[in-house]
Design an enzyme around this catalytic site. Sequence first.
Site, PDB file in Angstrom:
ATOM      1  CE  LYS A  78      -3.837   2.104   2.659  1.00 52.87           C
ATOM      2  NZ  LYS A  78      -4.746   1.969   3.825  1.00 52.87           N
ATOM      3  CB  SER A 153      -8.099   3.967   3.030  1.00 51.50           C
ATOM      4  OG  SER A 153      -7.269   3.268   3.941  1.00 51.50           O
ATOM      5  CB  SER A 177      -8.584   1.022   5.723  1.00 54.29           C
ATOM      6  OG  SER A 177      -9.303   2.207   5.590  1.00 54.29           O
TER       7      SER A 177
HETATM    8  N1  GLN Z   1     -13.203   4.611   6.550  1.00 55.60           N
HETATM    9  C1  GLN Z   1     -12.571   5.027   7.766  1.00 55.60           C
HETATM   10  C2  GLN Z   1     -12.121   6.465   7.636  1.00 55.60           C
HETATM   11  O1  GLN Z   1     -12.411   7.035   6.662  1.00 55.60           O
HETATM   12  C3  GLN Z   1     -11.417   4.122   8.093  1.00 55.60           C
HETATM   13  C4  GLN Z   1     -10.232   4.378   7.268  1.00 55.60           C
HETATM   14  C5  GLN Z   1      -9.081   3.484   7.629  1.00 55.60           C
HETATM   15  O2  GLN Z   1      -9.246   2.457   8.269  1.00 55.60           O
HETATM   16  N2  GLN Z   1      -7.905   3.913   7.228  1.00 55.60           N
HETATM   17  O3  GLN Z   1     -11.508   7.014   8.469  1.00 55.60           O
END
Ligand code: GLN
Length: 486
Positions: A78, A153, A177
């Site tokens: 990532k 994400s 995410s």
């Molecule tokens: N969707 C959540 C956010 O927008 C979690 C994102 C994540 O786990 N990086 O913060």
Amino acid sequence: MSIHSSTLAELAAGLRKKAYSSVELAKLYLDRIESSQSGLNAFISITREEALAAAAEADRRLAAGEGGPLTGVPIAHKDIFCTDGVRTTCGSRMLENFVSPYDATVVSKLKAAGTVMVGKTNMDEFAMGSSNESSYFGPVRNPWNTALVPGGSSGGSAAAVAARLVPAATATDTGGSIRQPAALCGVTGLKPTYGRVSRYGMVAFASSLDQGGVIAATAEDAALMLGAMAGFDPNDSTSVDRPVPDYTATLNDSVKGLRIGLLKEFFDKGLDPSCEARIREALGVYEKLGAQLREVSLPSLPLSVPTYYVVAPAEASSNLARYDGVRFGYRCENPKDLMDLYCRTRGEGFGAEVKRRIMTGTYVLSAGYYDAYYLKAQKVRQLINRDFERAFAEVDVLIGPTTPTPAFPIGAKIDDPVTMYLNDIYTIGANLAGLPGVSIPCGFVQGLPVGLQIVGPHFGEARVLNVAHVYQRETDWHRHVPDAFK
Ligand code: GLN
């Protein structure tokens, strides 16, 4: 069976048997990545040259009878993990041309294990999002239907594994995410216990929640990857000094008598009835294997989304203060003075969602509001923690859905942040409590994958992987690949 539909474990075995070389594998996956880019946009950087050099080195080690279980297998990182000499963008214009002078611990450990990095995957900007639409490099598309989001994400990592562009990819989970995109793309995503995997060199979003992990096709592959990534790191003061077990050794343990908790709060009215049907079928598989199901309730859990959206933005606003145009990253053109430099650099370098988080975070931390919001959220976080502790006194794992619905169309929720935030309603609790969780595919609804979430007690990675693996022995959902990528 084509090579690219092999699991990581099968590829590693094939390399050892000399069925193919690491260079051949790297070329095969690089070609798949390149030809998928215009359709999926799963990658931000493709590192062909570096990959072929690393693969040639892996081949030398394999020929000499050296190397470990992962030597020579291609993987992706990532683009939140710093990679020495290869740019790390975190999905942001702010870091569009940032080249880190060092490797994140996760990257250096996987390098030492002999893996071959073929590229860096696309992601929501600074890992803020649930749909991969906030990336400065454009949205990632879901390989099952390219009109739909892959989740976020870590959407690039999930889409890449689902389309078999790589057998495995690293990912991070602050509020879901890893598990949420794994669910929406029909692959296996493991979020370890907070502190199990070093955060050193992982671009910070919300430091008390961020945790690195892995997306792969199977629980066995996730176990192999976690074994190489996990462990104490003196460079991360929150990494925990505790031995790393062989996660593959316990994958086949019997689940007879296993106490599975069904969270009452997870089977609520927000859960799509067809998804619920798939989850109940999966629970039936466990019952057949001798596990016992019992309902448990975590009364504070419904507060997890509002709690998260105070704590995470607060920490983000502090972490992202470093992007000021002075030290590294994007700098605006011809600033008039220092204030202009700060304002325009941040105004131009950050996207809308990141700005929303910084503003919310700054607000909840400001004098007069700190007690009402931030301190209150920290207290609620403790209540959620205690709920989980009580639950794990009664059951061995908690099982339920990963997301309320399957993948949704690109653009459908982008103008409505609160609806978007509700995607993580079933995943955020584990982050607030620091618990390990895995999402595995458990069937389809109208051609779209559904994820089953298994959450364990602290440092229960071996247990959740075991519970995931025995299900994957009984079913073949994890073997399904979207038609266009077969
Ligand atoms: N969707 C959540 C956010 O927008 C979690 C994102 C994540 O786990 N990086 O913060």
